[in-house]
Scaffold this motif. Structure first.
Motif, PDB file in Angstrom:
ATOM      1  N   VAL A 198      -1.238   6.982  18.050  1.00 21.74           N
ATOM      2  CA  VAL A 198      -0.455   7.659  17.017  1.00 21.74           C
ATOM      3  C   VAL A 198       0.202   6.675  16.049  1.00 21.74           C
ATOM      4  N   LEU A 199       0.963   5.728  16.598  1.00 21.30           N
ATOM      5  CA  LEU A 199       1.795   4.899  15.716  1.00 21.30           C
ATOM      6  C   LEU A 199       0.963   3.954  14.865  1.00 21.30           C
ATOM      7  N   ILE A 200       0.011   3.255  15.484  1.00 27.13           N
ATOM      8  CA  ILE A 200      -0.792   2.306  14.704  1.00 27.13           C
ATOM      9  C   ILE A 200      -1.638   3.018  13.643  1.00 27.13           C
ATOM     10  N   PRO A 201      -2.340   4.111  14.001  1.00 30.20           N
ATOM     11  CA  PRO A 201      -3.090   4.802  12.939  1.00 30.20           C
ATOM     12  C   PRO A 201      -2.211   5.289  11.790  1.00 30.20           C
ATOM     13  N   ILE A 202      -1.017   5.822  12.100  1.00 29.75           N
ATOM     14  CA  ILE A 202      -0.151   6.302  11.011  1.00 29.75           C
ATOM     15  C   ILE A 202       0.369   5.120  10.191  1.00 29.75           C
ATOM     16  N   ALA A 203       0.713   4.029  10.896  1.00 30.33           N
ATOM     17  CA  ALA A 203       1.146   2.829  10.179  1.00 30.33           C
ATOM     18  C   ALA A 203       0.013   2.318   9.291  1.00 30.33           C
ATOM     19  N   GLY A 204      -1.207   2.431   9.775  1.00 27.39           N
ATOM     20  CA  GLY A 204      -2.372   2.019   8.995  1.00 27.39           C
ATOM     21  C   GLY A 204      -2.471   2.782   7.692  1.00 27.39           C
ATOM     22  N   LEU A 205      -2.196   4.076   7.772  1.00 29.03           N
ATOM     23  CA  LEU A 205      -2.230   4.905   6.566  1.00 29.03           C
ATOM     24  C   LEU A 205      -1.164   4.443   5.567  1.00 29.03           C
ATOM     25  N   LEU A 206       0.045   4.187   6.089  1.00 28.73           N
ATOM     26  CA  LEU A 206       1.133   3.777   5.203  1.00 28.73           C
ATOM     27  C   LEU A 206       0.844   2.405   4.594  1.00 28.73           C
ATOM     28  N   LEU A 207       0.285   1.497   5.415  1.00 26.40           N
ATOM     29  CA  LEU A 207      -0.076   0.167   4.914  1.00 26.40           C
ATOM     30  C   LEU A 207      -1.115   0.262   3.819  1.00 26.40           C
ATOM     31  N   ARG A 208      -2.089   1.142   4.073  1.00 26.79           N
ATOM     32  CA  ARG A 208      -3.155   1.352   3.111  1.00 26.79           C
ATOM     33  C   ARG A 208      -2.577   1.773   1.751  1.00 26.79           C
ATOM     34  N   ALA A 209      -1.539   2.609   1.826  1.00 24.61           N
ATOM     35  CA  ALA A 209      -0.920   3.093   0.594  1.00 24.61           C
ATOM     36  C   ALA A 209      -0.281   1.948  -0.184  1.00 24.61           C
ATOM     37  N   THR A 210       0.203   0.913   0.553  1.00 28.11           N
ATOM     38  CA  THR A 210       0.847  -0.191  -0.152  1.00 28.11           C
ATOM     39  C   THR A 210      -0.161  -1.047  -0.906  1.00 28.11           C
ATOM     40  N   VAL A 221      -1.947   8.884  -9.371  1.00 30.87           N
ATOM     41  CA  VAL A 221      -2.694   9.816  -8.518  1.00 30.87           C
ATOM     42  C   VAL A 221      -1.862  11.053  -8.214  1.00 30.87           C
ATOM     43  N   VAL A 222      -0.634  10.830  -7.726  1.00 29.96           N
ATOM     44  CA  VAL A 222       0.123  11.992  -7.238  1.00 29.96           C
ATOM     45  C   VAL A 222       0.738  12.831  -8.355  1.00 29.96           C
ATOM     46  N   THR A 223       0.705  12.352  -9.599  1.00 26.43           N
ATOM     47  CA  THR A 223       1.218  13.197 -10.675  1.00 26.43           C
ATOM     48  C   THR A 223       0.112  13.693 -11.599  1.00 26.43           C
ATOM     49  N   SER A 224      -1.137  13.501 -11.188  1.00 24.87           N
ATOM     50  CA  SER A 224      -2.209  14.068 -12.005  1.00 24.87           C
ATOM     51  C   SER A 224      -2.144  15.588 -11.884  1.00 24.87           C
ATOM     52  N   ASP A 225      -2.634  16.276 -12.914  1.00 20.75           N
ATOM     53  CA  ASP A 225      -2.472  17.730 -12.977  1.00 20.75           C
ATOM     54  C   ASP A 225      -2.999  18.435 -11.738  1.00 20.75           C
ATOM     55  N   ARG A 226      -4.200  18.007 -11.313  1.00 23.75           N
ATOM     56  CA  ARG A 226      -4.837  18.719 -10.208  1.00 23.75           C
ATOM     57  C   ARG A 226      -4.050  18.532  -8.909  1.00 23.75           C
ATOM     58  N   VAL A 227      -3.560  17.313  -8.686  1.00 25.25           N
ATOM     59  CA  VAL A 227      -2.797  17.040  -7.469  1.00 25.25           C
ATOM     60  C   VAL A 227      -1.467  17.787  -7.485  1.00 25.25           C
ATOM     61  N   LEU A 228      -0.792  17.734  -8.636  1.00 29.42           N
ATOM     62  CA  LEU A 228       0.487  18.447  -8.745  1.00 29.42           C
ATOM     63  C   LEU A 228       0.293  19.939  -8.509  1.00 29.42           C
ATOM     64  N   ALA A 229      -0.786  20.486  -9.089  1.00 26.21           N
ATOM     65  CA  ALA A 229      -1.055  21.918  -8.900  1.00 26.21           C
ATOM     66  C   ALA A 229      -1.268  22.220  -7.421  1.00 26.21           C
ATOM     67  N   SER A 230      -1.974  21.330  -6.728  1.00 29.21           N
ATOM     68  CA  SER A 230      -2.236  21.599  -5.306  1.00 29.21           C
ATOM     69  C   SER A 230      -0.948  21.520  -4.483  1.00 29.21           C
ATOM     70  N   ALA A 285      -7.043   9.840  -1.620  1.00 27.58           N
ATOM     71  CA  ALA A 285      -6.757  10.616  -0.416  1.00 27.58           C
ATOM     72  C   ALA A 285      -5.498  10.090   0.269  1.00 27.58           C
ATOM     73  N   THR A 286      -5.390   8.738   0.352  1.00 22.89           N
ATOM     74  CA  THR A 286      -4.236   8.133   1.012  1.00 22.89           C
ATOM     75  C   THR A 286      -2.937   8.473   0.290  1.00 22.89           C
ATOM     76  N   ALA A 287      -2.969   8.411  -1.039  1.00 22.29           N
ATOM     77  CA  ALA A 287      -1.754   8.685  -1.808  1.00 22.29           C
ATOM     78  C   ALA A 287      -1.266  10.112  -1.568  1.00 22.29           C
TER      79      ALA A 287
END
Lengths: 276, 297
Positions: free
Chosen positions: A27-39, A49-58, A244-246
């Protein structure tokens, strides 16, 4: 609960060691991996990415549909829990057991079944269509699926609290001249409010991340009925791992905020109990 | 998610005096609302699964289940559950032993972390393993060099299933074992039994229904998980399709009768889960009351 004293039981180191190791690896390492990936994304890229129209709409669709479903479950779940604890009626045991169905039924099965029911040729959809109400392949369909998924949370959180409610308090209210509605509003509702809020928050958290039951009934139209988890899936299929990560990071932040809110509620209840 | 799937460890209700109940018309209205809500949202979808499955006749139904791809999906689903459930049982027992029988700093944090997978979206539960083991993942190049396939293969699907079913057993056992305390184990140890003997002869019989309850829930989720497994499966027909994924493929091919036929098997599993759960729930109340006569043999 009894105060823990020094114990002669063996196996503490082994049990705790295995627990922490397994928890970390799975659990912890995979989730940390996701957060690291985001950095690895720069702040600008992430924001783009997270403020593009399609993402915001979703996000908006996921958030509002989850809120609506959790709210509906809050009201109707309260009625169900109340009826199950306070009244008696035929087949009550069976009804009570059935409440857990959404926990046990695979989400994909719920998804295709609800879609079938609410499509224009289905048992419910065909009756709603002449009224001009379209459920399947609209945001309303998402709310229906999320209501199904969240149904047990409010009921199962409220039931033990209602069972433990001391009848003497209600009797006191009645003997002091309060009518039944006043007693409910002033005595019962305040004492079950934390549990009700916890149940609603749990239903919301579950709904916000839900995927399986929604993808069938929602129709998955970008900007209209595309939920955030589905957008993660779409980005993954296009090998857009960064995108996807963002989105996933934002969703995790929402989930963790809800988790924090629930823990604060629990703490609030405990403090209230300690003072009483 | 905290609380919701856990057994209530509270006493049953007592008789209610008249002054604290509602007028009869209101009682009936509320019962009606509750039943209508549950009927519409729970009973109807369940009935629809079976009615759609059998719509084209029993022959089509059995043909859909016996078809090779469906059989492969059933086998894969059973295999994944057979790996994931025992691992999570072992973990659940270890976690519950450490948390319920000992006190140590950071215990509440540990409990919160164990619950964590409940608040993570299934899609993200799959994504984290793609990011670790996928071709573009942290370990991707290493795995490719050594020709080890995790994503779009069985190991990835097992990992995703382990992740989503991780808390079930632990969170059933922790409150149960905390309520029971450790006097009985201490007595056994003082009387000279070894740690392992104490566990097998004292602890396990005391928690067996709670354990069964956790196993049932864990298994139901393991066999029914869709989102997380979907991300890591790759959807290779006959090879990496579990039953829920097979249902999706059939449904998207407009093969509704077959989709609902396979779905009906999963619905039966859900009904069996609910029935077993009801039985186990009653017995857990017995376990809490210290009633061990069922273990007399």
């Amino acid at each position: 609960m009894a105060v823990k004293k020094h114990t002669v039981l063996p196996g503490f180191g082994l049990a705790l060691g295995c627990t922490v190791l397994y928890l970390s690896l799975l659990v912890l390492i995979p989730i940390a991996g996701l957060l690291l990936r985001a950095t690895s994304l720069s702040w600008m890229e992430f924001w783009e990415v997270v403020t593009s129209d399609r993402v915001l709409a979703s996000f908006r669709i996921s958030f509002l549909a989850s809120l609506a479903a959790a709210g509906l479950n809050g009201v109707l779940g309260l009625v169900v829990a109340w009826v199950l604890v306070r009244y008696s009626f035929p087949l009550k045991g069976l009804v009570d057991g059935l409440v857990d169905l959404p926990f046990a039924l695979p989400t994909a099965v719920a998804g295709i079944s609800l879609t079938n029911l609410y499509s224009n040729s289905g048992w419910i959809g065909s009756r709603l269509e002449p009224l001009g109400i379209q459920v399947a392949y609209t945001p309303l369909g998402i709310v229906v699926a999320l209501t199904f998924i969240g149904l047990p949370f409010v009921v199962r959180t409220l039931q033990p609290v209602l069972e433990d409610l001391d009848p003497e308090v209600e009797e006191a209210a009645a003997s002091l001249g309060a009518n039944r509605f006043q007693a409910l509003r002033r005595v019962v509702i305040p004492s079950i409010l934390p549990a009700l809020l916890t149940g609603v928050a749990l239903a919301f958290a579950r709904a916000f991340g839900e995927y399986g039951s929604v993808v069938f009934i929602s129709g998955n139209l970008p900007m209209r009925t595309e939920i955030a988890p589905l957008l993660i899936m779409t980005k993954l299929e296009q090998y857009d791992y960064a995108g996807a990560t963002a989105i996933a990071v934002v969703m995790l932040l929402v989930s963790f905020s809800v988790l924090l809110f629930i823990n604060l509620l629990t703490w609030w209840v405990r403090r209230g109990a300690a003072r009483a | 998610m905290a609380g919701a799937t856990t057994l209530s460890v509270h006493s049953r209700r007592r008789a209610k005096p008249r002054v604290i109940t509602e007028p009869a018309w209101l009682r009936r209205t509320l019962i009606l609302i509750a039943l209508a809500f549950l009927g519409l949202f729970l009973v109807l979808p369940l009935v629809a699964v079976f009615s759609q499955a059998l719509e084209k006749g029993i022959g089509v139904y059995f043909a859909a289940i016996r078809e090779p791809d469906a059989l492969a999906a059933i086998r894969l689903t059973l295999l994944i559950a057979a790996i994931a459930v025992p691992l999570n049982v072992a973990f659940g027992l270890a976690a519950a032993w450490a948390i319920a029988k000992f006190s140590f700093p950071g215990k509440n944090l540990l409990i919160t972390l164990i619950d964590l997978p409940f608040s993570v979206s299934p899609v993200i539960s799959g994504l984290i393993f793609v990011l670790l083991f996928g071709l573009q993942g942290w370990l991707g190049p290493f795995l490719r060099e050594h020709d080890i396939k995790i994503i779009f293969a069985l190991p990835g699907m097992v990992l995703a299933t382990l992740f989503v079913t991780f808390p079930f057993v632990a969170r059933e056992l922790i409150p149960l074992m905390q309520e029971q305390g450790s006097e009985e184990e201490e007595a056994a140890l003082v009387l000279g039994s070894s740690g392992l003997q104490t566990f097998w002869r004292v602890t396990l019989p005391n928690i067996k229904w709670g354990l069964l309850y956790g196993v049932i829930l864990c298994n139901a989720r393991a066999m029914g998980e869709f989102g997380a497994v979907s991300v890591v499966s790759g959807h290779i027909r006959g090879r990496t399709n579990t039953m829920p994924l097979h249902v999706e493929i059939l449904y998207n091919e407009y093969n509704f009768a077959a989709a609902f036929a396979v779905a009906s098997l999963l619905a039966l599993l859900a009904l069996a889960t609910l029935a077993l759960k009801k039985i186990a729930e009653g017995r857990v109340h017995g376990e809490l009351a210290g009633d061990t006569d069922s273990t007399a043999a």
